[in-house]
Design a protein around this motif. Structure first.
Motif, PDB file in Angstrom:
ATOM      1  N   LEU A 183       0.486   0.702  -0.992  1.00 26.89           N
ATOM      2  CA  LEU A 183       1.715   1.372  -0.540  1.00 26.89           C
ATOM      3  C   LEU A 183       2.895   0.398  -0.555  1.00 26.89           C
ATOM      4  O   LEU A 183       4.007   0.749  -0.959  1.00 26.89           O
ATOM      5  N   SER A 211       3.223  -2.091  -2.515  1.00 27.17           N
ATOM      6  CA  SER A 211       3.573  -2.432  -3.896  1.00 27.17           C
ATOM      7  C   SER A 211       4.495  -1.392  -4.534  1.00 27.17           C
ATOM      8  O   SER A 211       5.099  -1.651  -5.576  1.00 27.17           O
ATOM      9  N   LEU A 212       4.616  -0.213  -3.908  1.00 24.55           N
ATOM     10  CA  LEU A 212       5.477   0.835  -4.458  1.00 24.55           C
ATOM     11  C   LEU A 212       6.955   0.532  -4.261  1.00 24.55           C
ATOM     12  O   LEU A 212       7.808   1.162  -4.883  1.00 24.55           O
ATOM     13  N   ILE A 255       8.781   1.010  -1.548  1.00 25.83           N
ATOM     14  CA  ILE A 255       9.508   1.967  -0.691  1.00 25.83           C
ATOM     15  C   ILE A 255      10.178   1.204   0.442  1.00 25.83           C
ATOM     16  O   ILE A 255       9.508   0.463   1.180  1.00 25.83           O
TER      17      ILE A 255
END
Length: 285
Positions: free
Chosen positions: A125, A127-128, A130
């Motif tokens: 998550l 690594s996304l 956001i």
């Protein structure tokens, strides 16, 4: 008129912020669920009440010389509270069935799949990219340890790796455990037959006192030598179990599993609740 204005400005109502009002509502919900629904009441009640105190404006109970902050500094950065609770848990635990059937260790080992799966999920998550969801490896590990279904361990690990996430992780861990009685029955009904659920599990063989005394000693030495970082937690657990099985210090065993663990539970809940302030809790992360 000026005196009335100064009096009004000295109240918490004048300084209260929307985030604090929201967190007070959350803490009241935790207390309601603990009392009305029986969700982990031993900890959710002091956690919820500690959260109420920490969100009262101007009182500053969770910072500086505040009462909650002083308890926090004594018990959580030092890991004293989780360690004492583990000693109490050890003095409550009977390892007889496990020693009679060592294969049951695999049931506990299965929890590691959830822990490492969550660890990788949190890192994926992050690594996304956001905004607000950038988890470091230590933060991801603190989140993942919730999967061990053990509140004191979650608090111990988080206090070492990511103390700024202590409040939400503790609440998530205990809320998760409180929901197990609701989540587990439909899964069990789906995966087993009525006849299988009626099977009575019996201990395979009697386990003598000598075995029960040797086990915590070997557990402490084995874990301490292989994983020194885990030695404090496992060591206190083993000590509590040794007090239980030794048969010559019943007063100490009784104190550790009753009076002492109850006192520490109150303080632990209050200090965890002190981390439920709006500033630290109301974040996307």
């Amino acid at each position: 008129m000026d005196k009335l204005l100064k009096l009004w400005q000295s109240t918490g109502l004048y300084h209260v912020e929307p985030g604090q009002v929201f967190m007070i509502a959350i803490c009241l919900l935790l207390i309601y669920l603990a009392i009305k629904k029986g969700f982990e009441p031993l900890l959710l009640i002091p956690i919820g009440f500690g959260g109420l105190l920490s969100n009262i404006p101007v009182a500053n109970m969770a910072e500086g010389a505040g009462f909650l902050h002083m308890i926090y500094e004594v018990g959580l950065p030092t890991s004293v509270f989780p360690l004492l609770i583990f000693m109490g848990v050890g003095s409550m635990t009977d390892f007889g069935p496990m020693l009679a059937n060592p294969k049951t260790l695999l049931l506990g080992a299965a929890a590691q799949f959830g822990i490492f799966g969550t660890l990788l999920g949190a890192l994926a998550l992050a690594s996304l990219g956001i905004p607000g969801l950038e988890f470091t490896l230590k933060e991801a590990a603190s989140i993942a340890i919730i999967g061990g279904a053990d509140g004191p361990t979650s608090i111990f690990v988080t206090s070492k790796l990511a103390p700024h996430l202590l409040g939400p992780i503790a609440v998530a861990a205990y809320a998760y455990m409180a929901l197990v009685p609701l989540i587990q029955p439909p899964i069990m009904r789906a995966l087993t037959t009525k006849a299988e659920r009626a099977i009575v599990m019996e201990q395979l063989r009697p386990v003598g006192q000598t075995e029960k005394i040797i086990f915590p000693l070997m557990l402490c030495l084995l874990v301490g030598l292989l994983l020194p970082d885990a030695a404090p937690l496992v060591g206190m657990f083993a000590l509590g179990n040794l007090l239980r099985e030794a048969g010559v210090v019943e007063r100490l065993a009784d104190t550790s599993r009753n009076a002492l663990i109850n006192i520490v539970t109150i303080f632990l809940g209050l200090t965890v609740g002190s981390k439920l302030s709006a500033d630290s809790f109301l974040q996307i992360k």
